[in-house]
Every structure is written in C-alpha cells, then in structure tokens.
Design an enzyme around this catalytic site. Structure first.
Site, PDB file in Angstrom:
ATOM      1  N   GLN A 383       0.815  -1.208   0.000  1.00 39.67           N
ATOM      2  CA  GLN A 383       0.000   0.000   0.000  1.00 39.67           C
ATOM      3  C   GLN A 383       0.852   1.262   0.000  1.00 39.67           C
ATOM      4  O   GLN A 383       0.593   2.215  -0.740  1.00 39.67           O
ATOM      5  CB  GLN A 383      -0.940   0.002   1.219  1.00 39.67           C
ATOM      6  CG  GLN A 383      -1.841   1.227   1.331  1.00 39.67           C
ATOM      7  CD  GLN A 383      -2.995   1.194   0.357  1.00 39.67           C
ATOM      8  OE1 GLN A 383      -3.401   0.113  -0.081  1.00 39.67           O
ATOM      9  NE2 GLN A 383      -3.528   2.354   0.012  1.00 39.67           N
ATOM     10  N   CYS A 384       1.892   1.275   0.824  1.00 39.33           N
ATOM     11  CA  CYS A 384       2.767   2.442   0.916  1.00 39.33           C
ATOM     12  C   CYS A 384       3.436   2.716  -0.423  1.00 39.33           C
ATOM     13  O   CYS A 384       3.501   3.854  -0.888  1.00 39.33           O
ATOM     14  CB  CYS A 384       3.812   2.208   2.005  1.00 39.33           C
ATOM     15  SG  CYS A 384       5.016   3.551   2.163  1.00 39.33           S
TER      16      CYS A 384
END
Length: 456
Positions: A383-384
C-alpha cells in the site's frame, strides 16, 4: 518494494501514459513510451542561437521521447566559443545523448532553418528573432522581422521547448499539434501578436551578478541552465555567483525532468550536481544543504535575487521572510492533463508571498485505481509503495525549460528598464489563452546587482 518499479525509478513519460488512462499497465506504458522518437534537422548552424536551440531540442527531447532523438544536417559546423571550447556541433549533440539519423516521414521532425517541403504528419521549424520565440509548420513562410539578426539566448530555449512540446502533444494523440504558428515575446509576454518588432526587447547589456537558486530539481536546474546561456563575459575571474540550496539527492527518475542531471548522478546531492556543472563553465557557487524554513535569512553579501523552484506552499509562504530584493517563483502543473501549464509570480507585488499562499495546503492522498490498483492486487507493491508511486507528479523537462526562460527573462526585463509581470498563467498547449498581469513595482525601485554583458 519491487525494485523494478518504484517512485524513484518511474519515468515521467510512463507516468503520464498511466495517469491518462490510455494504457492498462505500466508495462504497456513503457512499450508505448519507448516508441516515442524525435528527429532534429539543422539547415543552418553557424549562429550561436541555432546551436543553442539544437542543444535544447536534444536536451529536452531525449528526456520526454524514450525512443531517442536523431539528428542530421549541418553537424560539421564549428561550435561557438560561448557554448564549447572546441569541436563540431554534431560531436557535441551526440555527447548530449542524440544519435545520427536521416529525416523520416514516420518520425516527428523539428527543423532549424527556413521553409521547406513537409516530411510527414508532424514537421515544424523554430522561429526566433530578438526576444520573440515560436514554432510554425515547416512550410510556413518567414515572417518574423529582425533588422540585425539578433536573438536573445532564451528565445532559443523557449522556441526549442515549444517545438518539443508540440511534438509530444502530437505523439500523444493531438493530430493538429504543429499545424498553426504559436509563440510569444519574452519581453512583452502579454502581447498576442508576438510577431511584431514592436513587442521585441533590447539587445542584452546587463546580466544579474548573482542569484540564489532555491530548489534544484526540475525547475531549479532549468533556472541554472538558462542563466548559464546568457552572454556573461569570459574572464579569469568568476562570471557570476550562485547560492545553491536543496536537501535532496537525485534518484533514478530525476534525469527525466532535470536538465543538468545524468543517469550516473543517482544518489548524488542535487546541489553538487548543479555546482559541478556551473563551475565547469566559469561560475562560482556556494552550497546550502539545509531546509528553507522560518530561520532562513539572507546574510550580508549573499544574492539579493532569488529564483524559487520548490513545490510546496509552506516554503513559498516564507519567501518574503528572507528579505530578498527580487523574487521570481514558478509552479508547474503535476497531473496528466495540466503538466504543460505554469504559474509564475514575481515579488515585491501587490500581495505578499504569505498572502498569496495563505490558503494553500498540501495535496491530499491520491486515489488508487487502474494500473495502480492492479499493482496492489497482484502484490507487486504494498500500500505504501503504490500510494508513493501514484503521488509522483507528471512532468516533462521541456515545461521546466520554457518556464525558466520566462522567469529569467523577467529578471532581464527589470535590468533593461521594463516592468516585471506580477503573475503569468500559461499553458504551452494553448498559448493564446494565457493571462499576464503587470506588477505594481517599477524596475527603477529594484536593485539586485548586475554585470555588463559580452557581445554575442
């Protein structure tokens, strides 16, 4: 994070293709981008302006066209002394990243020279006279009047940037790009009929003696490049002094938008990249590698002229605090649909910098859709990593170079008795819709030091 695809390595042309929604994956975008190519044909290359323009087309074109820039024509011309110590134009262009090639009707083509027969769907030539810069269809007759053939150096940069912009728009699907003359006067940016000698500026007599360059990425490096092209006298003493401030190192994708960065500069501090480049050309530099914040002040003896290339409102709000005599600030569009637009400010102005950006805030987190969502679903990035990738700005070196030519020209206008523009809003794809507001400050009240220009 997957080392083959991350925010540090993503080329901005690939980013543009993905964000436009015209492709389904990063791999498809890469393949399409590698098919973008450009050809430069040079009819006449004895004039320094033509050589500067040729360098600009190659320098800007190869950063946007992943298929490369080929060159042909008057490549045996001897380099002008203000651009290189020795050698031919062809050798210099090849060293800058071009490759030899022949004109081809299947390749977007830019010509430096007079009207001639059209090769293919996109074929334009540069138009340069005095402070006026433009692009026209290759068969368009010559109609920029010039009594002495003088071309202000930044007109060559602006013309080249406009040509590369038009070529990029064409390969991106705008089939009418390059079919109409476009241009402007760097002296009278607001003038719609830029072809008239009445909107031209004077031959350069004075140049800034020093400058503070804040932010040394896309815009900051373009500022440095444009300043270095001005006709500073060639003496044993330093030609001009630059204070260089930035806290970042170059990444793999920095070269795609930053004109002074090469592929081998990864992890090198941007201040050092720009300092090395300027010092090899006879300028003196001082490096500042700390944040620009509330504690930043201009010390006695430091440049009173500041070019701002940072891209966050917090830093911009502080521009008045450091007490410069004159500030030129510019911001570029960052989305796939506005990356060819720019907004430029000068200070002092009717509003302070703090007032100008009083309500500005940092951008919100990007939405994760399309090719970005696929990366997350396939587990290729977490996600990051996906958020960081999606949040990267779309950009092109030709936009920064065009903006820098405008910005440095504002300083030159002040030195030659013109009035600075307080605000400019310009989209390179639609020059006639530009908005220019003249500032309340007259050049006589602005003093940031100068040196006399050498004759071109």
């Amino acid at each position: 994070m997957n080392e083959g695809l991350n925010a540090d390595s993503l080329h901005r042309t690939v980013k543009w293709l993905v964000d436009s929604g015209s492709v389904g994956s990063f791999e498809e975008a890469q393949r399409i981008a590698e098919g973008f190519s450009l050809h430069l044909h040079i009819d006449h290359a004895d004039a320094v302006a033509n050589q500067s323009a040729a360098f600009a087309v190659v320098k800007l074109g190869r950063r946007a066209f992943l298929g490369g820039v080929s060159v042909s024509g008057a490549l045996d011309s001897v380099m002008h002394g203000s651009l290189a110590n020795e050698g031919t134009l062809g050798k210099a262009l090849l060293a800058s990243g071009a490759h030899l090639g022949a004109p081809n009707e299947d390749v977007t083509t830019i010509t430096i020279g007079g009207p001639q027969e059209r090769l293919g769907g996109f074929h334009v030539r540069l138009m340069m006279a005095g402070w006026r810069a433009g692009v026209c269809p290759i068969e368009e007759p010559e109609y920029l009047e010039s009594s002495d053939g003088y071309v202000m150096p930044l007109a060559a940069v602006a013309s080249a940037a406009l040509a590369v912009s038009q070529a990029f728009s064409y390969v991106a699907g705008d089939v009418v790009a390059g079919r109409e003359p476009i241009g402007l006067s760097l002296w009278a940016t607001e003038a719609m009929d830029w072809t008239l000698p009445a909107v031209d500026g004077p031959a350069l007599q004075l140049l800034p003696a020093s400058a503070w360059l804040l932010g040394l990425g896309h815009l900051g490096q373009a500022y440095a490049w444009c300043l270095s092209l001005l006709p500073y006298p060639t003496l044993d003493a330093p030609r001009a002094h630059f204070l260089l401030q930035d806290v970042d190192a170059a990444g793999s994708s920095t070269e795609s938008t930053s004109v002074l960065t090469s592929a081998g500069d990864k992890r090198k501090m941007k201040t050092r990249i720009v300092a090395d480049w300027l010092e090899r050309r006879g300028f003196s530099t001082r490096i500042v590698e700390r944040q620009f914040d509330m504690q930043t002040r201009r010390a006695p003896g430091e440049p009173p002229l500041l070019f701002c290339g940072v891209d966050n409102p917090e830093a911009r709000r502080l521009l008045d605090v450091v007490n410069p005599a004159f500030v030129v600030e510019a911001g570029l569009g960052s989305r796939y649909d506005d990356f060819q637009s720019t907004r430029l400010h000068t200070f002092p102005a009717s509003r302070t910098a703090a007032q100008t950006w009083a309500g500005a805030a940092l951008q919100s987190a990007p939405s994760i859709t399309g090719a970005y969502a696929s990366l997350l679903q396939d587990g290729r990035l977490d996600q990051c990593g996906v958020v960081e990738l999606a949040g990267k700005a779309v950009g092109a070196a030709f936009v920064g170079a065009f903006t820098a030519a405008l910005a440095v020209s504002e300083v030159l206008k002040v030195l030659h008795g013109g009035s600075p523009s307080e605000i400019m809003d310009i989209d390179m794809r639609s020059l006639p819709t530009r908005t220019v507001v003249e500032g309340p400050t007259r050049s006589a009240s602005i003093n940031f030091g100068y040196v006399k220009a050498a004759a071109l």
